[in-house]
Motif scaffolding. Structure first.
Motif, PDB file in Angstrom:
ATOM      1  N   SER A  12      68.106  53.752   9.927  1.00 27.89           N
ATOM      2  CA  SER A  12      69.450  54.312   9.988  1.00 27.89           C
ATOM      3  C   SER A  12      69.810  54.763   8.588  1.00 27.89           C
ATOM      4  CB  SER A  12      70.443  53.258  10.483  1.00 27.89           C
ATOM      5  OG  SER A  12      70.153  52.928  11.822  1.00 27.89           O
ATOM      6  N   VAL A  13      69.905  56.074   8.410  1.00 26.19           N
ATOM      7  CA  VAL A  13      70.175  56.628   7.087  1.00 26.19           C
ATOM      8  C   VAL A  13      71.630  57.092   7.027  1.00 26.19           C
ATOM      9  CG1 VAL A  13      69.659  58.594   5.585  1.00 26.19           C
ATOM     10  CG2 VAL A  13      67.802  57.202   6.531  1.00 26.19           C
ATOM     11  N   ARG A  14      72.328  56.654   5.986  1.00 26.37           N
ATOM     12  CA  ARG A  14      73.759  56.937   5.874  1.00 26.37           C
ATOM     13  C   ARG A  14      74.095  57.732   4.616  1.00 26.37           C
ATOM     14  NH1 ARG A  14      73.178  51.885   8.253  1.00 26.37           N
ATOM     15  NH2 ARG A  14      74.136  51.707  10.317  1.00 26.37           N
ATOM     16  N   THR A 158      65.192  46.702   8.804  1.00 28.74           N
ATOM     17  CA  THR A 158      66.079  45.633   9.290  1.00 28.74           C
ATOM     18  C   THR A 158      65.224  44.614  10.040  1.00 28.74           C
ATOM     19  OG1 THR A 158      66.532  47.024  11.203  1.00 28.74           O
ATOM     20  CG2 THR A 158      68.143  47.049   9.432  1.00 28.74           C
ATOM     21  N   PRO A 159      65.644  43.360  10.019  1.00 28.13           N
ATOM     22  CA  PRO A 159      64.809  42.324  10.648  1.00 28.13           C
ATOM     23  C   PRO A 159      64.814  42.437  12.170  1.00 28.13           C
ATOM     24  CG  PRO A 159      66.882  41.401   9.881  1.00 28.13           C
ATOM     25  CD  PRO A 159      66.847  42.819   9.401  1.00 28.13           C
TER      26      PRO A 159
ATOM     27  N   ALA B  68      72.706  48.754  18.143  1.00 28.89           N
ATOM     28  CA  ALA B  68      74.014  48.757  17.481  1.00 28.89           C
ATOM     29  C   ALA B  68      74.158  47.500  16.635  1.00 28.89           C
ATOM     30  CB  ALA B  68      75.128  48.834  18.528  1.00 28.89           C
ATOM     31  N   GLY B  69      74.414  47.700  15.345  1.00 28.76           N
ATOM     32  CA  GLY B  69      74.580  46.561  14.432  1.00 28.76           C
ATOM     33  C   GLY B  69      73.325  45.704  14.336  1.00 28.76           C
ATOM     34  N   ASN B  70      72.190  46.260  14.740  1.00 28.70           N
ATOM     35  CA  ASN B  70      70.912  45.536  14.803  1.00 28.70           C
ATOM     36  C   ASN B  70      71.034  44.223  15.579  1.00 28.70           C
ATOM     37  OD1 ASN B  70      68.126  45.298  14.306  1.00 28.70           O
ATOM     38  ND2 ASN B  70      68.453  44.043  12.487  1.00 28.70           N
ATOM     39  N   LEU B  71      71.858  44.251  16.620  1.00 26.52           N
ATOM     40  CA  LEU B  71      72.071  43.020  17.389  1.00 26.52           C
ATOM     41  C   LEU B  71      71.055  42.851  18.514  1.00 26.52           C
ATOM     42  CD1 LEU B  71      75.960  42.953  17.434  1.00 26.52           C
ATOM     43  CD2 LEU B  71      74.399  41.500  16.109  1.00 26.52           C
TER      44      LEU B  71
END
Lengths: 170, 201
Positions: A12-14, A158-159, B68-71
């Motif tokens: 996700s690039v912002r 991201t994990p 969404a939100g890496n959830l």
């Protein structure tokens, strides 16, 4: 870039470079979206392509003020178009059209990554404000906004859960 | 585009020297656009089982999907048991081909994972999108590995969830049979881009 590399490389690039997208690359992203599967092949979604700075600012405002949306040279809005899925009744209108639009957006993201471009899946927005900002036709509902451009940041991965936590074997 | 299921194994470049626990054993050479163009809905499968490392690769691809939100508001159920596959087929408007695939992946939404941060929109929208994005990655990874899939929407989510004994709060949203293809369906048509894409002011 192999498929697997693209899946791994997508972020996700912002923050985006102030550099336009080559028409050929944009075309590849749109063609990829157009190959997405859809319920009954009814393709119950539409893509709106925004370049106008003022419209992009209005979209950013409609998306909880996520200003990076306005920074990308192109913003794609993926809309569900429920009447195209009417064959399947209310499930088609309420669910399939949303899924169709979602799959197309996912394909566009991977194609963008493969083309060296970046996106960010923006889902937090005020539907009505987006419809007004982009003057979307009646009967369409925005389900994903994808700013699209060359990345100006390289976020860390991201994990994810361990597969053992995600996958349940029966 | 050649039929993906029949691509010779030699097209895979094995990278055993590079193998690490978290990496694929074989790295296929298909790129994103090739995989997207080659994907078709497959409804007839060979009886042949799927190699464990290929199943693992499909699952890893799903696990890389954005959310969404890496959830990551979804779960995946790997179904091999014949009676369970048949129960899923029955729940999916009796689409019997489901039970002929060696594996059925069930993607279940877990609304509570997203609702905790995003409230009702998380539960109703984001959880569905998280799930769909994971299915997309799994479908494309399968193509690359010479496998076929078909996105099946559980017509009766309650029956499908019951067949799996899903915990409360999870909904069986998408069923994805997975196996070696035994058919070559014709390509399905698409709109020209000029009808799909609107260039806004």
């Amino acid at each position: 870039m192999t498929l697997w590399e693209a899946i791994r490389a997508r972020r996700s690039v912002r923050a985006y470079q102030d550099r336009d997208i080559e028409p050929k690359k944009l075309e590849a992203v749109l063609e990829a979206a157009n190959l997405a599967p859809s319920a009954g092949n009814l393709q119950a979604y539409e893509i709106h392509l925004i370049r106008d700075a003022k419209t992009k600012r209005a979209l950013a405002a409609a998306s909880l003020d996520q200003q990076f949306v306005a920074q990308a040279p192109v913003v794609l809005i993926f809309c569900a178009h429920p009447s195209r899925s009417a064959k399947y009744g209310s499930r088609g209108a309420q669910l399939y059209s949303v899924q169709d639009a979602t799959i197309a957006a996912a394909y566009a993201q991977l194609a963008a990554t493969a083309e060296g471009l970046a996106t960010c899946w923006v889902g937090a927005f005020d539907d009505e404000a987006v419809i007004r900002a982009a003057q979307l036709p009646a009967g369409q509902r925005p389900v994903a906004i994808l700013p699209l451009g060359y990345p100006a940041e390289q976020p860390a991965p991201t994990p994810r859960r361990a597969l053992a936590d995600l996958v349940h074997r029966h | 585009m050649p039929r993906t299921g029949r691509r010779p194994e030699s097209r895979y470049v094995c990278s055993s020297l590079l193998s690490q626990v978290a990496r694929l054993q074989c790295q296929p050479v298909m790129n994103v656009l090739e995989a997207i163009a080659a994907r078709q809905s497959i409804r007839v499968y060979q009886a042949r089982d799927i190699e464990p490392e290929k199943l693992e690769a499909v699952l890893r691809a799903a696990n890389q999907a954005p959310s969404a939100g890496n959830l990551q508001a979804y779960h995946i159920y790997v179904v091999r048991h014949q009676a369970t596959k048949e129960a899923l087929a029955a729940a999916a408007a009796n689409q019997k081909f489901l039970a002929t695939a060696p594996v059925v992946l069930v993607f279940a939404t877990d609304g509570a994972r997203s609702a905790a941060k995003f409230g009702a929109r998380g539960e109703q929208v984001y959880a569905v999108q998280d799930t769909c994005a994971a299915v997309c990655n799994a479908m494309l990874a399968a193509v690359e590995l010479g496998l076929g899939t078909c996105w099946v929407d559980a017509v009766d989510e309650q029956a499908a969830s019951q067949a799996l004994g899903l915990p409360p709060g999870q909904r069986a949203a998408v069923l994805l049979p997975l196996g070696y293809p035994a058919e070559t369906p014709p390509r399905t048509p698409r709109r020209p881009l000029s009808e799909l894409v609107s260039y806004c002011p």
